[in-house]
Structure formats: structure tokens, C-alpha cells
Enzyme design. Sequence first.
Site, PDB file in Angstrom:
ATOM      1  N   HIS A  22       0.837  -1.198   0.000  1.00 25.01           N
ATOM      2  CA  HIS A  22       0.000   0.000   0.000  1.00 25.01           C
ATOM      3  C   HIS A  22       0.871   1.247   0.000  1.00 25.01           C
ATOM      4  CE1 HIS A  22      -2.591   2.970   2.373  1.00 25.01           C
ATOM      5  NE2 HIS A  22      -2.999   2.979   1.124  1.00 25.01           N
ATOM      6  N   ASP A  30       6.781   5.819 -21.731  1.00 26.75           N
ATOM      7  CA  ASP A  30       6.922   5.633 -23.172  1.00 26.75           C
ATOM      8  C   ASP A  30       8.317   5.125 -23.530  1.00 26.75           C
ATOM      9  OD1 ASP A  30       8.731   7.903 -23.478  1.00 26.75           O
ATOM     10  OD2 ASP A  30       6.986   9.233 -23.508  1.00 26.75           O
ATOM     11  N   TYR A 130       5.751  12.202 -24.061  1.00 24.64           N
ATOM     12  CA  TYR A 130       5.077  12.585 -22.810  1.00 24.64           C
ATOM     13  C   TYR A 130       3.978  11.598 -22.416  1.00 24.64           C
ATOM     14  CZ  TYR A 130       7.440  16.823 -24.277  1.00 24.64           C
ATOM     15  OH  TYR A 130       8.378  17.723 -24.719  1.00 24.64           O
ATOM     16  N   ASN A 132       3.506   9.187 -20.149  1.00 24.98           N
ATOM     17  CA  ASN A 132       4.042   8.635 -18.903  1.00 24.98           C
ATOM     18  C   ASN A 132       3.027   8.835 -17.783  1.00 24.98           C
ATOM     19  OD1 ASN A 132       6.717   8.335 -20.199  1.00 24.98           O
ATOM     20  ND2 ASN A 132       6.725  10.561 -20.088  1.00 24.98           N
TER      21      ASN A 132
END
Length: 158
Positions: A22, A30, A130, A132
Site C-alpha cells: 500500500h 513511453d 510525454y 508517462n
Amino acid sequence: MLKGLDPLLSPELLLTLRAMGHGDEIAIVDGNYPGVEHARRLIRLDGHHLIPVLNAVLSVLPIDDFVAEAIFRSTVKAERDKLDPVHEEMIDCCARHEPHRQVVPLIGQDFYGRVKAAHALIQTGEPRLYANIILRKGVIYPKEAGTHGTAGVDPFVY
């Protein structure tokens, strides 16, 4: 292959997701991301785009509901609110699995720092820039009393 599991969930990836606790975070990035440099644990899924991998991970990973923010995406340079099509797809995918959670944009070094601290990093072959995202693992809540298993035996009572 296993019943009910997306085949993108490789043995290594399943092991990693199961081992996370947790509050641990996992990044899905990418093909251009500096994964080897930033990863504590690197899982390669070359040849696969980000959205199917994200969908597969979200099919088994609970998202943390103890914190206000648990899903983060990278931004287009320093443009916090700019959404490329891949960001819209990430947001839509997350909304299908976690309809009450927002995907929070993190600019540059804030995103990189969080990835470097993550439990693991999944490097996809996603060609879009971008693309990600970071997911923070939540918990699986126990079932109500009297609903544990067909035999009526609680495996956690010793």
C-alpha cells in the site's frame, strides 16, 4: 496464460504488482523515457503501446483511496494543463477503472523525481512523447464477516 488475466501482464509484471505494498508507486512510461537511469526495478514491455499496458495494470491494481492524489501524468514540457491525445486516452482509461480519481499533471522534475522513487517502472514501446503515468497502489478491503470463502474458513485466522 491464465484465465481472466490480460496477457500483457507478464510473470515479471504480476510478481512486481503483487509484491508492491500500500502506497508503493509504479510508473508506466513511453519508449523515449530514460527508464534504465530512473528505475529501481525495470520491467520492459517493448512493442506494446502505453494505453493497453495501463488498462492491463489497472485491471488488477487497486488505486490508493487513502490520499487525495494517486494517479499522476507527465506534462508537455512545462505546460501543466496542455493535453496531448495520449493524455486524453490515459485519463479515459483511468476513468473506466477509477471513475472517482483525477489524473494529476506533474511538470518535469517533479514527475522525474517521483518516478525515481517509485517501486518499479514499466517501459513500453509507446512512440508518442510525454506518454508517462504513475499509479499509487491501494488496498484490497476484506470481505464482510461471514463471506470469506466457500468452505467458511478464514485463511487469516491461525
